[in-house]
Enzyme design. Structure first.
Site, short mmCIF file in Angstrom:
data_model
loop_
_atom_site.label_atom_id
_atom_site.label_comp_id
_atom_site.label_asym_id
_atom_site.label_seq_id
_atom_site.Cartn_x
_atom_site.Cartn_y
_atom_site.Cartn_z
N ASP A 36 0.81 -1.22 0.00
CA ASP A 36 0.00 0.00 0.00
C ASP A 36 0.84 1.27 0.00
OD1 ASP A 36 0.91 -0.55 2.58
OD2 ASP A 36 -1.08 -0.90 3.40
N ASN A 63 -7.95 -2.49 13.91
CA ASN A 63 -9.32 -2.81 13.48
C ASN A 63 -9.37 -4.04 12.57
OD1 ASN A 63 -8.21 -1.85 11.12
ND2 ASN A 63 -9.68 -0.21 10.80
N HIS A 91 -7.48 -4.50 9.82
CA HIS A 91 -7.16 -4.31 8.40
C HIS A 91 -5.88 -5.03 8.02
CE1 HIS A 91 -4.84 -0.25 9.16
NE2 HIS A 91 -3.99 -1.24 9.10
N GLU A 113 -9.88 -1.93 4.87
CA GLU A 113 -10.58 -1.62 6.12
C GLU A 113 -11.80 -2.52 6.29
OE1 GLU A 113 -8.88 0.12 8.05
OE2 GLU A 113 -8.55 2.18 7.44
C1 F6R Z 1 1.34 -1.33 6.08
C2 F6R Z 1 0.14 -2.14 6.19
C3 F6R Z 1 -0.70 -2.09 7.42
C4 F6R Z 1 0.11 -2.34 8.69
C5 F6R Z 1 -0.79 -2.27 9.91
C6 F6R Z 1 -0.01 -2.47 11.20
O1 F6R Z 1 1.96 -1.54 4.83
O2 F6R Z 1 -0.19 -2.80 5.28
O3 F6R Z 1 -1.73 -3.04 7.31
O4 F6R Z 1 0.71 -3.60 8.60
O5 F6R Z 1 -1.45 -1.03 9.97
O6 F6R Z 1 0.86 -1.40 11.40
P1 F6R Z 1 1.92 -1.42 12.60
O7 F6R Z 1 2.88 -2.52 12.30
O8 F6R Z 1 2.56 -0.07 12.55
O9 F6R Z 1 1.13 -1.69 13.83
#
Ligand code: F6R
Length: 249
Positions: free
Chosen positions: A66, A135, A137, A142
Site C-alpha cells: 500500500d 481494526n 485491516h 478496512e
Molecule cells: C502497512 C500495512 C498495514 C500495517 C498495519 C499495522 O503496509 O499494510 O496493514 O501492517 O497497519 O501497522 P503497525 O505494524 O505499525 O502496527
C-alpha cells in the site's frame, strides 16, 4: 495457524531466516512487503543476516501492499520512503525490482488496475508479509472490504488515521486516502505470514480467532487460505486460548 515466539526479536530472526531460505531455493521470488512498526525489526534482522551471509538478490522482485495518496515518495511518512530507509537502499535493489503503488497518481483507478495486473504478470506473489491494524485491516483493506477486491483506492477509517497519526506532526497531516492491494490479491499469494506484536494487538488477535471469515474483520479472510501462519509475541497472544497456540521457542 497461531505461532508464539518469545519476543518480537525472535519472530524477526525466524521470519528473516525463512525469507532468505525461500530466496535461496527460488532466486526469482516475488515478495509482497508490508510497512509499519511491526516490520521494522523484521527488516533489520534481514539486513543483519544478509551482512553475515551474503545472498544474490538480483532476481528478487518486490511489491508493497500500500501507499498513501497525496504524499510524494520523498515524504518521510510515505511508504516508499519507509521501504528505501529500512530495506531497499541497504540491499542495493535496482528500481526495477521494487514496486509500490504511486501515491501521486492522477488516474488512480488505472494505476490500481495496472498494479494488480503487474503482479499477475509476474506470476503472482510467492510470499506475502502482513501486519495487521487494530481494526483488523490487512494492507489498507478496512472493515467491510469485499474479499474479492483487487488493488483499489480506500478512504482510511478514523481508527486507522488515529493509529497512524503517531508518525505525523498533527492529525491534519495524516492522509485521508490510500491505495491498497485488494484482499483477493493478498489471498492469491502462495504463502502468507502475518505478524502481530504487542499488547495493543491482543484484542485484534482474539477477534480474529473468534471470527469466521467475515469482511467486517478483514484479516479473517486469511482463514480461506491454505498456507497462512500468524506469528505472535506473548503479549499479542495473551487473550487466545492455549489450545489455539503453537509455541516455537
Ligand atoms: C502497512 C500495512 C498495514 C500495517 C498495519 C499495522 O503496509 O499494510 O496493514 O501492517 O497497519 O501497522 P503497525 O505494524 O505499525 O502496527
Amino acid at each position: 495457524m497461531f505461532y508464539v515466539f518469545s519476543s518480537p526479536a525472535a519472530i524477526a530472526e525466524h521470519l528473516s531466516q525463512q525469507l532468505l531460505e525461500h530466496i535461496r531455493n527460488q532466486p526469482a521470488t516475488t515478495l509482497g512487503l508490508a510497512t509499519g512498526s511491526t516490520m521494522e525489526p523484521v527488516y533489520a534482522a534481514l539486513l543483519k543476516q544478509i551482512a553475515q551471509d551474503p545472498i544474490d538478490l538480483s532476481q528478487l522482485t518486490t511489491y508493497n501492499l500500500d501507499e498513501y495518496i497525496g504524499l510524494p515518495a520523498s515524504h518521510p511518512q510515505s511508504y516508499n520512503h519507509y521501504m528505501h530507509h529500512h530495506l531497499f537502499d541497504a540491499l542495493g535493489l535496482k528500481a526495477a525490482q521494487t514496486h509500490l503503488p504511486n501515491g501521486l497518481c492522477t488516474d488512480c483507478d488505472h494505476e490500481c488496475h495496472d498494479y494488480s495486473a503487474a503482479i499477475a504478470q509476474a506470476g503472482g506473489l510467492d510470499f506475502q508479509l502482513l501486519g495487521v491494524g487494530s481494526n483488523g485491516h490487512i494492507g489498507f483493506n478496512e472493515p467491510g472490504t469485499a474479499f474479492d477486491s483487487r488493488t483499489h483506492v480506500v478512504e482510511l477509517s478514523e481508527t486507522t488515521r488515529i493509529d497512524n497519526g503517531r508518525f505525523f506532526d498533527s492529525m491534519d497531516e495524516v492522509p485521508t486516502h490510500a491505495i491498497t492491494l485488494g484482499i483477493r490479491d493478498i489471498l492469491d499469494a502462495k504463502e502468507i505470514v502475518l505478524v502481530a506484536t504487542g499488547e495493543h494487538k491482543a484484542a485484534t488477535m482474539d477477534l480474529l480467532y473468534r471470527t469466521p471469515a467475515d469482511p467486517q474483520m478483514p484479516a479473517s479472510a486469511l482463514k480461506l487460505h491454505a498456507n497462512v501462519r500468524i506469528y505472535l509475541d506473548p503479549a499479542a497472544a495473551s487473550r487466545l486460548p492455549e489450545e489455539a497456540l503453537y509455541y516455537v521457542d
